[in-house]
Design a protein around this motif. Structure first.
Motif, PDB file in Angstrom:
ATOM      1  N   LYS A 292       0.823  -1.197   0.000  1.00 21.25           N
ATOM      2  CA  LYS A 292       0.000   0.000   0.000  1.00 21.25           C
ATOM      3  C   LYS A 292       0.869   1.264   0.000  1.00 21.25           C
ATOM      4  O   LYS A 292       1.915   1.308   0.647  1.00 21.25           O
ATOM      5  CB  LYS A 292      -0.896   0.019   1.240  1.00 21.25           C
ATOM      6  CG  LYS A 292      -1.811  -1.185   1.393  1.00 21.25           C
ATOM      7  CD  LYS A 292      -2.922  -1.188   0.362  1.00 21.25           C
ATOM      8  CE  LYS A 292      -3.894  -2.311   0.597  1.00 21.25           C
ATOM      9  NZ  LYS A 292      -4.979  -2.339  -0.397  1.00 21.25           N
ATOM     10  N   LYS A 293       0.413   2.282  -0.708  1.00 19.41           N
ATOM     11  CA  LYS A 293       1.026   3.594  -0.615  1.00 19.41           C
ATOM     12  C   LYS A 293       0.619   4.209   0.712  1.00 19.41           C
ATOM     13  O   LYS A 293      -0.367   3.816   1.328  1.00 19.41           O
ATOM     14  CB  LYS A 293       0.573   4.480  -1.770  1.00 19.41           C
ATOM     15  CG  LYS A 293       0.949   3.972  -3.145  1.00 19.41           C
ATOM     16  CD  LYS A 293       0.400   4.880  -4.228  1.00 19.41           C
ATOM     17  CE  LYS A 293       0.724   4.375  -5.611  1.00 19.41           C
ATOM     18  NZ  LYS A 293       0.165   5.237  -6.693  1.00 19.41           N
ATOM     19  N   SER A 295      -0.830   6.892   1.364  1.00 12.68           N
ATOM     20  CA  SER A 295      -2.183   7.434   1.292  1.00 12.68           C
ATOM     21  C   SER A 295      -3.250   6.345   1.366  1.00 12.68           C
ATOM     22  O   SER A 295      -4.417   6.646   1.610  1.00 12.68           O
ATOM     23  CB  SER A 295      -2.362   8.249   0.011  1.00 12.68           C
ATOM     24  OG  SER A 295      -2.144   7.428  -1.146  1.00 12.68           O
ATOM     25  N   GLU A 296      -2.851   5.093   1.128  1.00 10.49           N
ATOM     26  CA  GLU A 296      -3.808   3.979   1.118  1.00 10.49           C
ATOM     27  C   GLU A 296      -3.847   3.230   2.438  1.00 10.49           C
ATOM     28  O   GLU A 296      -4.691   2.364   2.635  1.00 10.49           O
ATOM     29  CB  GLU A 296      -3.456   3.010   0.001  1.00 10.49           C
ATOM     30  CG  GLU A 296      -3.534   3.602  -1.392  1.00 10.49           C
ATOM     31  CD  GLU A 296      -3.019   2.663  -2.464  1.00 10.49           C
ATOM     32  OE1 GLU A 296      -3.485   2.784  -3.614  1.00 10.49           O
ATOM     33  OE2 GLU A 296      -2.164   1.809  -2.162  1.00 10.49           O
TER      34      GLU A 296
END
Length: 297
Positions: A292-293, A295-296
């Protein structure tokens, strides 16, 4: 289980390099010493400038023998409340062993449970000095979960987190780091962190910690499914604990504006979300925080 309460710990092999973190990253296999995110990162960042070989130091950490002294030679005897908490702590650890043994069997692997070490005040480990102020921590090099039971009182009085399942969540989170170690996640994260800036290394640290929260939730899911041991309000205790130990919450509480670059464990919302995902699904495939980034997460 090792009960070292009432014993005094020796000096730290790492001196002033820093304290222990909640989720510790160790290197080599075998039960010999300890390693933490903070310590390992500092070794790689500062060590070469001081003429220290980081890999050699980590090796020394893994073979360091703890020097301990028994206060008066008598077995430690805590208050009735403390002994009850110690008993509950051992029960939670036994439950995690049952759950992860089954999970690893389903993956065609063998689970080796960590050793629970109860201590009071401070303790010498292969990675340096552990103190009650750091809270419970996992040491991957010796595969131990270190717990000073006084932290439970600190959780209640200072953080407003209390209840059996709140404490169980804390223990299961540290065992989650052990699961990460056995699956090779910590070793891979180590290698990545050693090549990153402090800010980016912190980002990897957040991914590690949120996955440990997820794994704690997986334990809760399987424990409830197998034994139905949770009572009304237990889940809320864990979710409340996730809130009060979130990086943003702790920074605000200390009077600072939350700075995402300095987050090492994740925000309150993130910690709640990943624990809840593990608890709701019990599906290990849902817990890859590293995919996941930021932001995720």
């Amino acid at each position: 289980m090792q009960d070292r309460r009432g014993q005094s710990g020796g000096g730290s092999v790492l001196g002033g390099l820093g304290g222990l973190g909640g989720g510790l990253l160790g290197g080599g296999k075998g039960k010999a010493g300890c390693g933490s995110i903070i310590i390992i990162v500092l070794l790689f960042l500062i060590g070469p400038k001081l003429g220290i070989d980081p890999m050699q130091m980590i090796g020394n950490m893994a073979t360091e023998t703890a020097v301990e002294q028994q206060g008066d030679g008598q077995p430690y005897q805590g208050s009735a409340e403390e002994e009850e908490l110690a008993k509950f702590t051992k029960q939670v650890l036994a439950s995690t062993e049952d759950v992860w043994t089954r999970k690893f069997q389903q993956m065609g692997k063998q689970y080796e449970a960590p050793t629970l070490v109860l201590y009071s005040g401070s303790i010498q480990t292969g990675c340096g000095q552990g103190t009650a102020s750091t809270g419970p921590f996992y040491c991957s090099a010796d595969q131990c979960v270190y717990i000073d039971l006084s932290f439970y009182k600190e959780m209640k009085s200072s953080l407003g987190a209390e209840g059996d399942f709140a404490w169980a969540y804390v223990i299961a989170h540290e065992v989650g780091h052990h699961v990460q170690y056995l699956l090779g996640t910590l070793g891979r994260a180590h290698q990545e962190m050693a090549q990153l800036s402090q800010t980016d290394a912190n980002r990897v640290s957040v991914q590690i910690e949120l996955q440990a929260d997820f794994l704690a939730g997986v334990w809760g899911h399987d424990e409830q499914k197998a034994f139905g041991s949770m009572e009304k309000g237990d889940l809320e205790e864990a979710l409340n604990t996730a809130i009060v130990i979130g990086d943003d919450h702790l920074q605000k509480r200390a009077g600072y504006n939350p700075d995402e670059r300095k987050f090492t464990h994740g925000t309150s919302a993130q910690r709640q979300r990943w624990f809840r995902r593990g608890f709701d699904t019990g599906d290990l495939s849902q817990g890859d925080t590293f995919a996941k980034k930021s932001s995720e997460l």
